[in-house]
Design a protein around this motif. Structure first.
Motif, mmCIF file in Angstrom:
data_model
loop_
_atom_site.group_PDB
_atom_site.id
_atom_site.type_symbol
_atom_site.label_atom_id
_atom_site.label_comp_id
_atom_site.label_asym_id
_atom_site.label_seq_id
_atom_site.Cartn_x
_atom_site.Cartn_y
_atom_site.Cartn_z
ATOM 1 N N ALA A 57 1.180 -4.406 -7.847
ATOM 2 C CA ALA A 57 0.366 -4.940 -8.941
ATOM 3 C C ALA A 57 0.631 -4.199 -10.244
ATOM 4 C CB ALA A 57 -1.115 -4.854 -8.579
ATOM 5 N N SER A 58 1.102 -2.954 -10.155
ATOM 6 C CA SER A 58 1.432 -2.183 -11.357
ATOM 7 C C SER A 58 2.873 -2.402 -11.799
ATOM 8 C CB SER A 58 1.186 -0.693 -11.105
ATOM 9 O OG SER A 58 1.975 -0.228 -10.023
ATOM 10 N N ASP A 59 3.537 -3.410 -11.233
ATOM 11 C CA ASP A 59 4.903 -3.800 -11.600
ATOM 12 C C ASP A 59 5.934 -2.744 -11.200
ATOM 13 O OD1 ASP A 59 6.573 -5.778 -12.505
ATOM 14 O OD2 ASP A 59 6.636 -5.054 -14.563
ATOM 15 N N ARG A 60 5.659 -1.990 -10.144
ATOM 16 C CA ARG A 60 6.619 -1.039 -9.608
ATOM 17 C C ARG A 60 7.357 -1.664 -8.431
ATOM 18 N NH1 ARG A 60 6.990 3.218 -13.251
ATOM 19 N NH2 ARG A 60 4.907 3.778 -13.969
ATOM 20 N N ALA A 117 13.424 -16.387 -6.816
ATOM 21 C CA ALA A 117 12.165 -16.580 -6.103
ATOM 22 C C ALA A 117 12.138 -17.937 -5.410
ATOM 23 C CB ALA A 117 10.990 -16.454 -7.069
ATOM 24 N N VAL A 118 12.641 -18.972 -6.081
ATOM 25 C CA VAL A 118 12.623 -20.325 -5.528
ATOM 26 C C VAL A 118 13.614 -20.478 -4.377
ATOM 27 C CG1 VAL A 118 13.157 -22.733 -6.058
ATOM 28 C CG2 VAL A 118 11.775 -21.392 -7.631
ATOM 29 N N LEU A 119 14.788 -19.831 -4.487
ATOM 30 C CA LEU A 119 15.846 -20.037 -3.494
ATOM 31 C C LEU A 119 15.811 -19.034 -2.354
ATOM 32 C CD1 LEU A 119 18.879 -20.973 -5.770
ATOM 33 C CD2 LEU A 119 17.513 -22.473 -4.335
ATOM 34 N N THR A 120 15.485 -17.786 -2.626
ATOM 35 C CA THR A 120 15.544 -16.762 -1.578
ATOM 36 C C THR A 120 14.206 -16.096 -1.304
ATOM 37 O OG1 THR A 120 16.077 -14.915 -3.071
ATOM 38 C CG2 THR A 120 17.904 -16.274 -2.303
ATOM 39 N N GLY A 121 13.171 -16.428 -2.057
ATOM 40 C CA GLY A 121 11.877 -15.799 -1.848
ATOM 41 C C GLY A 121 11.763 -14.407 -2.421
ATOM 42 N N ASP A 122 12.778 -13.944 -3.167
ATOM 43 C CA ASP A 122 12.773 -12.605 -3.755
ATOM 44 C C ASP A 122 12.073 -12.659 -5.109
ATOM 45 O OD1 ASP A 122 13.224 -10.111 -4.750
ATOM 46 O OD2 ASP A 122 15.408 -10.271 -4.843
ATOM 47 N N ARG A 123 10.847 -12.121 -5.161
ATOM 48 C CA ARG A 123 10.056 -12.164 -6.389
ATOM 49 C C ARG A 123 10.029 -10.818 -7.100
ATOM 50 N NH1 ARG A 123 4.564 -15.198 -4.579
ATOM 51 N NH2 ARG A 123 4.092 -14.810 -6.786
ATOM 52 N N SER A 124 10.901 -9.901 -6.704
ATOM 53 C CA SER A 124 10.850 -8.544 -7.248
ATOM 54 C C SER A 124 11.310 -8.473 -8.698
ATOM 55 C CB SER A 124 11.715 -7.601 -6.394
ATOM 56 O OG SER A 124 13.074 -8.004 -6.395
ATOM 57 N N SER A 125 11.975 -9.510 -9.212
ATOM 58 C CA SER A 125 12.472 -9.467 -10.588
ATOM 59 C C SER A 125 11.570 -10.185 -11.581
ATOM 60 C CB SER A 125 13.877 -10.091 -10.650
ATOM 61 O OG SER A 125 14.776 -9.401 -9.810
ATOM 62 N N ILE A 126 10.546 -10.866 -11.101
ATOM 63 C CA ILE A 126 9.645 -11.590 -11.987
ATOM 64 C C ILE A 126 8.782 -10.592 -12.757
ATOM 65 C CG2 ILE A 126 7.676 -13.160 -12.070
ATOM 66 C CD1 ILE A 126 10.053 -14.691 -11.429
ATOM 67 N N SER A 127 8.729 -10.733 -14.068
ATOM 68 C CA SER A 127 7.909 -9.827 -14.868
ATOM 69 C C SER A 127 6.433 -10.170 -14.699
ATOM 70 C CB SER A 127 8.294 -9.919 -16.339
ATOM 71 O OG SER A 127 7.868 -11.151 -16.888
ATOM 72 N N GLN A 128 5.577 -9.169 -14.894
ATOM 73 C CA GLN A 128 4.143 -9.376 -14.750
ATOM 74 C C GLN A 128 3.611 -10.352 -15.794
ATOM 75 O OE1 GLN A 128 1.831 -8.229 -12.405
ATOM 76 N NE2 GLN A 128 3.720 -7.770 -11.315
ATOM 77 N N ASP A 129 4.207 -10.368 -16.992
ATOM 78 C CA ASP A 129 3.747 -11.285 -18.038
ATOM 79 C C ASP A 129 3.944 -12.745 -17.624
ATOM 80 O OD1 ASP A 129 3.000 -9.172 -19.611
ATOM 81 O OD2 ASP A 129 4.844 -9.156 -20.798
ATOM 82 N N VAL A 130 5.131 -13.043 -17.098
ATOM 83 C CA VAL A 130 5.413 -14.412 -16.659
ATOM 84 C C VAL A 130 4.562 -14.765 -15.451
ATOM 85 C CG1 VAL A 130 7.181 -15.917 -15.669
ATOM 86 C CG2 VAL A 130 7.736 -14.466 -17.617
ATOM 87 N N LEU A 131 4.419 -13.825 -14.528
ATOM 88 C CA LEU A 131 3.619 -14.084 -13.335
ATOM 89 C C LEU A 131 2.175 -14.380 -13.701
ATOM 90 C CD1 LEU A 131 3.685 -14.172 -10.260
ATOM 91 C CD2 LEU A 131 3.218 -11.725 -10.231
ATOM 92 N N GLU A 132 1.631 -13.610 -14.635
ATOM 93 C CA GLU A 132 0.249 -13.834 -15.058
ATOM 94 C C GLU A 132 0.109 -15.165 -15.793
ATOM 95 O OE1 GLU A 132 -3.702 -12.871 -14.964
ATOM 96 O OE2 GLU A 132 -2.006 -11.886 -13.976
ATOM 97 N N ALA A 133 1.112 -15.518 -16.592
ATOM 98 C CA ALA A 133 1.070 -16.804 -17.291
ATOM 99 C C ALA A 133 1.091 -17.966 -16.303
ATOM 100 C CB ALA A 133 2.244 -16.907 -18.261
ATOM 101 N N LEU A 134 1.898 -17.849 -15.259
ATOM 102 C CA LEU A 134 1.953 -18.891 -14.234
ATOM 103 C C LEU A 134 0.603 -19.031 -13.531
ATOM 104 C CD1 LEU A 134 5.452 -18.048 -12.728
ATOM 105 C CD2 LEU A 134 4.877 -20.120 -13.980
#
Length: 699
Positions: A114-117, A235-252
């Motif tokens: 949650a702290s983007d680490r 994230a869509v193709l392999t399920g790897d969400r480790s590169s998504i920034s917190q700003d974009v994730l929160e906006a979604l």
């Protein structure tokens, strides 16, 4: 009598009408198991098993009248038994103390906290000076500080020096139970490191092949699709969400389109549906096959195979697994010449998921997925043959169907989203209408084409199309979330609310006849209870490092920093959009030596953290009614009363006793987080441990 006549009608040629109730009964058994205050013993489970068999036999013999009722009770017992079996299957050691030292293990998962680490999950764990039999099956570690000395590839063995502790219980009584969540993920310890993690050995050849392939694909996709779109694509193709920034994730999240990020029913349905249409259309172009073979069956087999590959490449998480089961049931129905989209198919999928992972019933993924699917199937089956829709021009039918599906799915999932995430996205419908068609008509088809063109080196063409679609989705999310009033906070509902809403709406959808509308009554009752939900007057974190007092509808926190995750949970559950620093700046607490003090029920409460606060405990206890601290208690205060936790949740706290009520580490170790409510006899106490009960995941 109405129930008996309903049952008899179903047995006289309408047996299929009872099938959708089966997962409801199994789910009731699962919910009953997790609501138990103590773990049922082996003897109790054996007796229940015999009772279930007896009910089945009785139901078979008396099937003309009482059979369905007996079968329903047997299914409830089956749900309880499956949950107990699953709990035993995943059982593993849980760390019983705070550990600091070397941590070694094999990487099995990489994500973000949650702290983007960057956060890694390890198995085959080795801890210094610990009996291997007591070492947790898995541990999860957040990488803080200066890292970058290794790429945590799945299968690699790494070593670090870090802190580990047992999974924490709920942040407040009745809150989300992370201990239970970690138990079913076989995570026995969580922690962090501030020193670089080092590579001990690369992945062994032939091990974790799919995970290694996923990691390689994620890196290759990010190399082809730049920026946030590339992170979204992985994230869509392999399920790897480790590169998504917190700003974009929160906006979604705030625009109610975060479901486009998770590989769930929408993605699995779009991908397999696209493959099915392409295969069936391609086979229809071959006259020799089209005239001799029912093309939809080989197309269904191909689509099912594509879904299985997608499941494997995405990591096989619970949401994707659930989505695959749903589409698999649909395509198997096609192969058996049955209607693919029916409530029976939804029921079969739900039964399989509950039998495999009963604990998913408690999560938002299961609840929202099956709520949306059930509502959509029910509504579109009701609209089948509707003259209004049939009379529309063909070019408008798709748009009308999209609006209907978005409204229905949004309405069905709204109570669950609000309950779990404490907010309602005001413009969620608009965001979905602007993005879901792009995901279905552009992003997913382009992803399939890109994978097909990859061996030819032409995948960049499809990836450019996919990137454009993802850039649009991200832009919509950022724009919608920036609008005034984009989100509306919601207070956490009492535990009974979602059960009443679910039961009422299932009655409306599954029952036959006018009596179905009686299901609206429990929904109205649930909404009334939710509207009047009571929040605790005082909350104390399980560490004792934070306290929060509710005054005039807003919670004032004792500290601007410390236990930040718990502070965020409290404010979200209050329906409060402020952060911890803003909540700590509210009136309510004043400085008093090394601590802070506030008025509480005719007395005063003092909260102190730190070495200096520990030195002032005796003086604070002499001046105040309540003293809360995480520091060691001096011997002079060893006899002071704490909370009457031995009386259980709901015990009244008698104020005005000599000395102070002292809530220190010893008390908190036995209670976990504490909530105080205003009761008729004074203050009423609830503790997280009392709410959790005596269960395997509670240490």
């Amino acid at each position: 009598m109405r129930l008996i006549s309903h049952i008899n009608a179903a047995q006289q040629g309408q047996r299929g009408a009872l099938m959708p109730w089966s997962p409801v009964m199994v789910g009731a058994g699962v919910a009953l198991y997790f609501a138990l205050p103590v773990e049922p013993s082996g003897l109790v489970l054996a007796v229940l098993g015999l009772l279930g068999l007896a009910l089945l036999l009785f139901g078979w013999r008396a099937r003309e009248v009482f059979g369905p009722l007996a079968f329903a009770l047997a299914l409830v017992i089956a749900g309880l038994g499956l949950s107990a079996l699953r709990t035993a299957q995943v059982a593993g050691p849980v760390l019983g103390f705070r550990y600091y030292g070397p941590i070694e293990g094999r990487v099995v998962m990489v994500d973000r906290s949650a702290s983007d680490r960057v956060r890694i999950t390890l198995d085959e764990v080795v801890l210094s000076r610990m009996d291997p039999a007591r070492v947790p099956t898995r541990v999860r570690v957040s990488l803080h500080g200066q890292q970058g000395f290794l790429d945590p590839v799945p299968g690699a063995r790494i070593m670090m020096t870090g802190h580990l502790s047992p999974p924490e219980g709920p942040g407040e009584p009745r809150g989300f139970d992370f201990q239970r969540h970690a138990w079913f993920q076989q995570i026995g310890a969580v922690g962090y490191t501030r020193v670089p993690a080092l590579l001990l050995a690369p992945p062994e050849p032939g091990t974790m092949r799919i995970a290694t392939l996923r990691h390689a694909m994620s890196a290759a996709i990010r190399a082809r699709v730049q920026g946030e779109a590339g992170a979204f694509a992985t994230a869509v193709l392999t399920g790897d969400r480790s590169s998504i920034s917190q700003d974009v994730l929160e906006a979604l999240r705030q625009s109610n389109i975060a479901h486009l990020l998770a590989i769930s029913g929408l993605h699995m349905g779009l991908l397999t549906g696209f493959v099915f249409l392409c295969l069936r259309g391609g086979l229809a172009l071959i006259p020799a096959l089209a005239l001799r073979v029912p093309t939809k069956k080989p197309a269904a087999i191909g689509a099912l195979a594509a879904g299985a590959v997608y499941l494997a490449l995405s990591g096989g998480n619970v949401a994707t697994e659930r989505a695959f089961i749903q589409v698999a049931v649909m395509f198997v129905a096609v192969l058996l010449d049955r209607r693919a989209i029916t409530l029976r198919a939804v029921a079969i999928a739900a039964l399989i998921v509950l039998a495999h992972r009963p604990e998913t019933l408690l999560g938002p993924g299961f609840q929202m997925s099956f709520a949306a699917t059930t509502a959509l199937v029910a509504v579109f089956n009701a609209l089948r043959g509707n003259t209004f829709l049939a009379g529309l021009p063909k070019w408008t039918r798709g748009a009308v169907a999209l609006v209907i599906s978005s409204v229905v799915a949004g309405a069905a999932t709204a109570p669950f989203a609000a309950a779990h995430f404490n907010m309602i996205a005001a413009y969620g419908l608009a965001a979905n209408l602007l993005t879901v068609p792009v995901m279905g008509s552009l992003v997913i088809p382009a992803a399939v084409v890109a994978l097909l063109l990859w061996p030819l080196g032409l995948d960049w063409i499809a990836f450019r199309v996919m990137e454009a679609g993802l850039d649009w989705i991200i832009a919509v999310a950022l724009w919608i979330s920036a609008q005034p009033g984009a989100i509306r906070p919601v207070v956490m509902p009492p535990g009974l609310v979602l059960g009443l809403i679910t039961g009422g709406m299932l009655l409306v959808i599954l029952w036959r006849g006018r009596a179905r509308w009686a299901g609206l009554a429990p929904v109205m009752v649930a909404l009334a209870i939710w509207t009047g939900a009571e929040r605790p007057l005082l909350l104390i974190s399980s560490t004792g490092r934070l306290a929060g007092l509710m005054e005039e509808g807003a919670r004032s926190l004792s500290r601007p920093r410390g236990d930040g995750f718990v502070a965020g949970l409290w404010l979200e559950n209050d329906g409060d959009l402020e952060d911890q620093a803003q909540a700590a700046a509210r009136a309510g607490w004043t400085d008093d030596g090394a601590g802070r003090v506030t008025a509480l029920a005719g007395g005063t409460l003092w909260h102190g953290v730190g070495r200096r606060a520990g030195e002032e405990l005796i003086a604070a206890c002499a001046r105040h009614t309540w003293v809360i601290t995480p520091e060691d208690i001096p011997a002079a205060l060893a006899g002071q009363p704490g909370l009457p936790v031995q009386a259980g949740a709901g015990a009244a706290v008698a104020l005005g006793a000599q000395g102070c009520h002292l809530v220190g580490p010893e008390v908190l170790r036995g209670t976990g987080a504490i909530a105080l409510y205003v009761g008729r006899g004074g203050l009423r106490v609830e503790t997280a441990r009392d709410r959790q009960g005596d269960r395997p995941w509670v240490r």
